[in-house]
Enzyme design. Structure first.
Site, PDB file in Angstrom:
ATOM      1  N   CYS A 182       0.502  -1.122  -0.387  1.00 40.41           N
ATOM      2  CA  CYS A 182       0.149   0.030  -0.675  1.00 40.41           C
ATOM      3  C   CYS A 182       0.553   0.846   0.154  1.00 40.41           C
ATOM      4  CB  CYS A 182      -0.781   0.084   1.408  1.00 40.41           C
ATOM      5  SG  CYS A 182      -2.543  -1.500   0.791  1.00 40.41           S
ATOM      6  N   HIS A 323      -2.945   8.264   5.851  1.00 39.01           N
ATOM      7  CA  HIS A 323      -3.095   6.970   5.157  1.00 39.01           C
ATOM      8  C   HIS A 323      -4.289   6.615   5.295  1.00 39.01           C
ATOM      9  CE1 HIS A 323      -2.101   3.079   3.565  1.00 39.01           C
ATOM     10  NE2 HIS A 323      -2.160   2.554   4.835  1.00 39.01           N
ATOM     11  N   GLU A 333      -1.586   6.762  14.295  1.00 39.97           N
ATOM     12  CA  GLU A 333      -1.143   7.441  12.298  1.00 39.97           C
ATOM     13  C   GLU A 333      -1.171   9.065  12.811  1.00 39.97           C
ATOM     14  OE1 GLU A 333      -2.923   7.461   9.040  1.00 39.97           O
ATOM     15  OE2 GLU A 333      -1.616   8.936   8.171  1.00 39.97           O
ATOM     16  N   LYS A 354      -9.954   8.205   1.548  1.00 41.50           N
ATOM     17  CA  LYS A 354      -9.820   6.817   1.518  1.00 41.50           C
ATOM     18  C   LYS A 354     -11.585   6.499   1.313  1.00 41.50           C
ATOM     19  CE  LYS A 354      -5.736   4.489   1.549  1.00 41.50           C
ATOM     20  NZ  LYS A 354      -4.689   5.773   1.799  1.00 41.50           N
ATOM     21  N   HIS A 359      -9.741   1.480  -0.416  1.00 44.45           N
ATOM     22  CA  HIS A 359      -7.926   2.208  -0.147  1.00 44.45           C
ATOM     23  C   HIS A 359      -7.562   1.257  -1.804  1.00 44.45           C
ATOM     24  CE1 HIS A 359      -4.073   1.434   0.586  1.00 44.45           C
ATOM     25  NE2 HIS A 359      -4.208   0.118   2.143  1.00 44.45           N
ATOM     26  N   PHE A 418       1.513  -3.150   3.903  1.00 42.67           N
ATOM     27  CA  PHE A 418       2.086  -4.539   4.451  1.00 42.67           C
ATOM     28  C   PHE A 418       3.859  -4.926   4.860  1.00 42.67           C
ATOM     29  CE2 PHE A 418      -2.517  -7.218   4.541  1.00 42.67           C
ATOM     30  CZ  PHE A 418      -2.727  -5.692   5.457  1.00 42.67           C
TER      31      PHE A 418
END
Lengths: 430, 79
Positions: A182, A323, A333, A354, A359, A418
């Site tokens: 991502c 994010h 975050e 998002k 996403h 990830f």
């Protein structure tokens, strides 16, 4: 410290600006169309139509709408010739749409062989041709290995967007691809900008594309308990970053591509300049394959490095595109941004787009860099939809529900993937 | 035109995305119809599927024009 080894003085290095942008997303295609819908608080999320998802816990996603180009929808034949479509997985189709729009938007047409050699491509993807791999696996499993299409491998390979773009437009410079889940989109843009700074290219077409709204993709992310499952009957409510009722991310498909160009090169040809890429920071968590590190320390370091690279401080930034995936990590975050910005967190605008697009995995960082640049251009912070009840309060304004007019000179965009990979990009008006 | 020739032509038009009028018997897949080597592999597979014949690698390599394909398939079907 690593940043001491490089010259962080922006005036001493080759400057890189953005001269073209293109988007394919659940909000449609076309830069201005998507931006207009985003600012109008529209959602691109719906029930999955690509396949029958009724036996899966998560049944919503953001799919690129099909329809007439004039309505901001996708008619693939107008972007990729019919006979070439079967040679590409959908993630390449979407990448080609965004790349074609970005290149046209930039007005860059190489005229000499030198021009062509000075123009490169770096468009990545988080996963690549998942649906093609799924279908080919079935063919092999049915004992028909000899019937596999000769285009199976090149349709599924991640770097083949870069390959197709170079073939279509004759770009003979660096041909590369980022693959960092991502964080792909930010890494592609940041690394491509560095290739220009280091003199490997004058122009780079960079970004990310993803098309994992397929049975294998949705089932896979459901298996890792990453997707929202409580909003199958109200899809547009499913992506709700920072909201207390959030329960996982919503997958989106699409692509974002920018044309990066050395500043003097862009100026010399009278190109329209959207913004300058001034800062880029990267880090690794060294912690867990899917969970962020304590206090999102990796995100903190990526942002800090981006500021050092830009020669700027948090006081210089007015907008953060988070994010913010609509998972438990949203608040981590937020913690990291609050810690880094300190006193400057008050009054800062930070939103998660998002909430409207879902996403887009490997394309997320690219479309969000584009939204950050448009936020600077138009002086407006795009909204965070569905932020009805924040799971915790903050002095940061998360732009709930509606876009806000703001003077935005510089913006920061975050992407984390990830594997514990983090990247931050800082863009500023020129 | 034989039924086989007609179907071969249709398959070529569909897979290579070319005008039907260009698919003459003498037309070379690569030189005249814009195919690359992977396109020809796929074409041969499409012929195998459509006509229920097997075209071994060495025979496939010799099929470079529309007529080559028609002749080969007609011979197989007659055998």
């Amino acid at each position: 410290m690593a940043s001491d080894r490089i010259d962080t003085n922006r005036t001493a290095r080759r400057r890189v600006v953005v001269t073209g942008m293109g988007i394919a997303s659940p909000l449609g295609i076309g830069l201005e169309n998507v931006w207009r819908r985003l600012l109008a608080s529209e959602s691109g999320i719906g029930r999955i139509t690509a396949f029958d998802a009724s036996d899966l816990p998560g049944q919503v996603a953001g799919e690129v709408p099909e329809g007439p180009t004039a309505e901001g929808k996708l008619t693939l034949g107008e972007w990729v010739p019919h006979k070439d479509q079967k040679k590409m997985d959908r993630f390449i189709h979407l990448g080609m749409v965004a790349a074609t729009e970005a290149v046209r938007d930039s007005g860059w047409e190489p005229k000499t062989e030198q021009d062509r050699e000075d123009t490169g491509v770096m468009i990545g993807s988080g996963i690549g041709g998942l649906q093609s791999i799924y279908e080919a696996s079935i063919t092999v499993n049915e004992g028909k290995a000899r019937r596999l299409s000769p285009f199976f491998i090149p349709s599924a390979l991640i770097n083949l967007i870069s390959g197709h773009v170079s073939i279509t437009f004759g770009f003979k410079g660096p041909n590369h691809s980022a693959v960092t889940a991502c964080a792909t989109g930010v890494h592609a843009i940041g690394d491509a900008a560095r290739l220009i700074m280091l003199g490997d290219a004058e122009v780079m077409v960079a970004g990310g594309a993803e098309a994992a709204v397929c049975a294998l993709g949705i089932a896979g992310f459901c298996a890792s308990r990453a997707l929202s499952t409580s909003f199958n009957e109200t899809p547009e409510k499913a992506s709700r970053p920072w909201d207390r009722d959030r329960d996982g991310f919503v997958m989106g498909e699409g692509a974002g591509v920018v044309v990066l160009e050395e500043y003097e090169h862009a100026k010399a040809r009278g190109a329209k300049i959207y913004a300058e890429v001034v800062g880029y920071g990267l880090s690794g968590d060294a912690h867990h394959i899917t969970a962020p590190a304590e206090g999102h320390a990796g995100a903190f370091r990526a942002m800090k490095k981006a500021f050092a690279n830009a020669g700027l401080t948090p006081a210089d930034v007015q907008y953060v595109n988070a994010h913010g995936t609509s998972t438990m990590a949203d608040d981590l975050e937020l913690d990291a941004v609050e810690r880094l910005f300190g006193d400057h967190a008050r009054g800062l605008a930070m939103s998660s787009t998002k909430s409207a697009t879902g996403h887009l995995l490997g394309a997320a960082g690219a479309i969000e860099a584009i939204f950050s640049i448009l936020a600077i251009r138009d002086g407006v912070a795009p909204p965070t939809l569905n932020l009805d009840n924040p799971s915790r309060e903050s002095v940061i304004d998360r732009v709930a529900h509606e876009a806000q007019r703001r003077s935005i000179r510089t913006a920061l965009s975050n992407s984390f993937g990830f594997g514990g990979t983090n990247a931050s990009l800082i863009v500023t008006g020129v | 035109m034989s039924e086989i020739a007609d179907r071969v032509k249709k398959i070529v038009v569909e897979h290579l995305g070319v005008e039907e009028s260009k698919v003459t018997p003498e037309a070379s897949f690569i030189d005249d119809l814009g195919a690359d080597s992977l396109d020809t592999v796929e074409l041969v597979m499409a012929f195998e599927e459509a006509f229920g014949v097997e075209i071994p690698e060495d025979a496939a390599e010799k099929i470079s024009t529309v007529k080559d394909a028609i002749d080969y398939i007609e011979k197989q079907k007659a055998a």
